[in-house]
Write an enzyme that holds these catalytic residues in place. Structure first.
Site, PDB file in Angstrom:
ATOM      1  N   ARG A 132       0.827  -1.208   0.000  1.00 11.35           N
ATOM      2  CA  ARG A 132       0.000   0.000   0.000  1.00 11.35           C
ATOM      3  C   ARG A 132       0.863   1.261   0.000  1.00 11.35           C
ATOM      4  O   ARG A 132       0.528   2.264  -0.650  1.00 11.35           O
ATOM      5  CB  ARG A 132      -0.926  -0.021   1.222  1.00 11.35           C
ATOM      6  CG  ARG A 132      -1.878   1.155   1.319  1.00 11.35           C
ATOM      7  CD  ARG A 132      -2.960   0.917   2.361  1.00 11.35           C
ATOM      8  NE  ARG A 132      -3.597   2.177   2.744  1.00 11.35           N
ATOM      9  CZ  ARG A 132      -3.509   2.739   3.939  1.00 11.35           C
ATOM     10  NH1 ARG A 132      -2.810   2.149   4.899  1.00 11.35           N
ATOM     11  NH2 ARG A 132      -4.123   3.878   4.191  1.00 11.35           N
ATOM     12  N   HIS A 171       0.471   4.071  -2.848  1.00 11.19           N
ATOM     13  CA  HIS A 171       0.076   5.442  -2.537  1.00 11.19           C
ATOM     14  C   HIS A 171       1.190   6.447  -2.810  1.00 11.19           C
ATOM     15  O   HIS A 171       0.907   7.614  -3.123  1.00 11.19           O
ATOM     16  CB  HIS A 171      -0.367   5.535  -1.079  1.00 11.19           C
ATOM     17  CG  HIS A 171      -1.730   4.968  -0.843  1.00 11.19           C
ATOM     18  ND1 HIS A 171      -2.605   5.469   0.109  1.00 11.19           N
ATOM     19  CD2 HIS A 171      -2.387   3.944  -1.436  1.00 11.19           C
ATOM     20  CE1 HIS A 171      -3.733   4.778   0.079  1.00 11.19           C
ATOM     21  NE2 HIS A 171      -3.616   3.839  -0.844  1.00 11.19           N
ATOM     22  N   HIS A 200      -6.364  -5.647  -3.799  1.00 15.74           N
ATOM     23  CA  HIS A 200      -7.176  -5.858  -2.607  1.00 15.74           C
ATOM     24  C   HIS A 200      -7.309  -7.336  -2.248  1.00 15.74           C
ATOM     25  O   HIS A 200      -7.963  -7.679  -1.262  1.00 15.74           O
ATOM     26  CB  HIS A 200      -8.561  -5.233  -2.781  1.00 15.74           C
ATOM     27  CG  HIS A 200      -8.560  -3.752  -2.639  1.00 15.74           C
ATOM     28  ND1 HIS A 200      -9.663  -2.954  -2.912  1.00 15.74           N
ATOM     29  CD2 HIS A 200      -7.588  -2.893  -2.243  1.00 15.74           C
ATOM     30  CE1 HIS A 200      -9.356  -1.692  -2.691  1.00 15.74           C
ATOM     31  NE2 HIS A 200      -8.104  -1.622  -2.291  1.00 15.74           N
ATOM     32  N   TRP A 205     -10.529  -8.480   2.628  1.00 20.51           N
ATOM     33  CA  TRP A 205     -11.290  -8.711   1.401  1.00 20.51           C
ATOM     34  C   TRP A 205     -11.414 -10.206   1.084  1.00 20.51           C
ATOM     35  O   TRP A 205     -12.364 -10.618   0.447  1.00 20.51           O
ATOM     36  CB  TRP A 205     -10.620  -8.019   0.219  1.00 20.51           C
ATOM     37  CG  TRP A 205     -10.730  -6.539   0.174  1.00 20.51           C
ATOM     38  CD1 TRP A 205     -11.741  -5.807  -0.401  1.00 20.51           C
ATOM     39  CD2 TRP A 205      -9.806  -5.580   0.713  1.00 20.51           C
ATOM     40  NE1 TRP A 205     -11.498  -4.459  -0.257  1.00 20.51           N
ATOM     41  CE2 TRP A 205     -10.305  -4.282   0.416  1.00 20.51           C
ATOM     42  CE3 TRP A 205      -8.595  -5.665   1.399  1.00 20.51           C
ATOM     43  CZ2 TRP A 205      -9.657  -3.111   0.787  1.00 20.51           C
ATOM     44  CZ3 TRP A 205      -7.939  -4.503   1.781  1.00 20.51           C
ATOM     45  CH2 TRP A 205      -8.464  -3.248   1.479  1.00 20.51           C
TER      46      TRP A 205
END
Length: 374
Positions: free
Chosen positions: A126, A130, A253, A269
């Site tokens: 992540r 990002h 995800h 998820w």
């Protein structure tokens, strides 16, 4: 028992039952692989030495210590020129040096104790995502080149909540390999996270430089999980992605979970949040999803076990006609998903980086820890 000890036999089993997929990926990515630069020994000392030559003297001292934005911009320009010079003269660390960094990242990812199913892999992935996903193709700003999440206010942007964990984990590696830029470190960590969690090979190459607070992009450039298809397209089209690439990237995800004390959302998820699979898409279509009744933001849960979650932006993939077509194809074909995710993620990690800064002309394929020991 370490997470690596548990995961290793699972990966070997997955590989033994998926020989065709591995063979396909090997042939698909061979064109990205390049040989290491012709150097018998590490060039780490030369890398540091060049920096001393380019930035030596009173001018460099002024640029690095001055608080003026002009001085900072000038310093960054010089660093960018120095990076281009290193590329031109092959005066850089070798692929083997970066492989050592990769290996250390893999060790640190596994040394997670009780944190999120025993792996820092998802949160590190992540971070890479990002740090790169702030790119704006119109203005040429944002992206992975300056590693600006080291600074406020970007580090405090709502979309980056909880990423201090990943930055602190990567700081351990940075202390051991001080010569690598944060941008290269974070993106290489994203590659390691995907590959070490049984995902596809991700083409990657070094060359990013570290910038200043003045390079921090504005808030709002990352996806807002509460929004719909128009918002998703606005965010990803701004970076230069199309619908197919959007759906492929959302497949990340498959890993990790949301935390109520960070994003406000809560839950994983998939049932295997530390293994990179196409289960995210399969569950989207195979499970019955209902709105969760709770005091948090709107999210969906699977009706059967109530242990899984989907964000509004995830569920859009089953509602939008164009998105649904690609999501269904990835649910049906894991090899196709791996191929498309690899290409889209490699593209994401290079956003905002001038081509002349890259060390090799073509991306490298880094070996997994298992490949080096088998």
């Amino acid at each position: 028992m370490s997470f690596a000890a548990i995961r290793a036999p699972l990966r070997r089993q997955a590989l033994s039952t998926s020989f065709k997929r591995a063979e396909l990926r090997t042939s698909s990515f061979r064109k990205y692989s390049t040989e290491a630069p012709p150097a018998a020994k590490s060039n780490t000392g030369l890398y540091v030495g060049l920096g001393a030559v380019v930035f030596g003297g009173g001018i460099a001292y002024y640029l690095y210590n001055s608080s003026s934005e002009t001085a900072k911009a000038t310093s960054t320009g010089l660093k960018s020129a120095a990076q281009s010079a290193k590329v031109a003269t092959n005066f850089v660390p070798t692929k083997a040096d970066y492989q050592k960094v990769y290996n250390r990242i893999a060790e640190v990812i596994d040394d997670a104790g009780d944190y999120d199913n025993g792996s820092f892999g998802p949160v590190v992935l992540r971070l890479a995502w990002h740090a790169s996903g702030t790119y704006d193709k119109t203005t040429g700003t944002g992206g992975s080149n300056y590693a600006t999440m080291r600074f406020q206010p970007e580090s405090l942007h709502g979309a980056n909540a909880g990423l201090h964990v990943a930055r602190e984990v990567m700081e351990k590696v940075k202390q051991e390999f001080s010569w690598i830029s944060y941008g290269d470190l974070w993106t290489l960590a994203g590659v390691a996270a995907v590959q070490e969690m049984a995902g596809p090979k991700i083409p990657w190459r070094p060359g990013r430089i570290d910038g200043f607070e003045s390079h921090v992009p504005p808030d709002g450039r990352l996806p807002d999980a509460s929004q719909g298809a128009p918002h998703i397209r606005d965010i990803f089209y701004r970076m230069g992605f199309d619908d197919q690439e959007i759906v492929a990237l959302v497949g990340a995800h498959a890993l990790g979970r949301c935390h109520a004390d960070r994003s406000g959302y809560d839950g994983p998820w998939t049932f295997s949040p530390t293994m990179f699979t196409n289960d995210f898409y399969k569950l989207l279509f195979d499970e019955k999803w209902v709105w969760k009744k709770w005091n948090g933001p709107k999210q969906l849960e699977d009706k059967k076990t109530k242990s899984l979650m989907m964000l509004p932006t995830d569920y859009v993939l089953t509602q939008d006609k164009s998105f649904k077509k690609y999501a269904k194809s990835y649910a049906d074909d894991v090899d196709l998903f791996f191929k498309d995710f690899s290409a889209a993620f490699a593209k994401l990690l290079e956003l905002g980086v001038p081509t002349q800064q890259f060390v090799p002309s073509e991306a490298w394929i880094m070996q997994t820890v298992d490949e080096q020991t088998s």
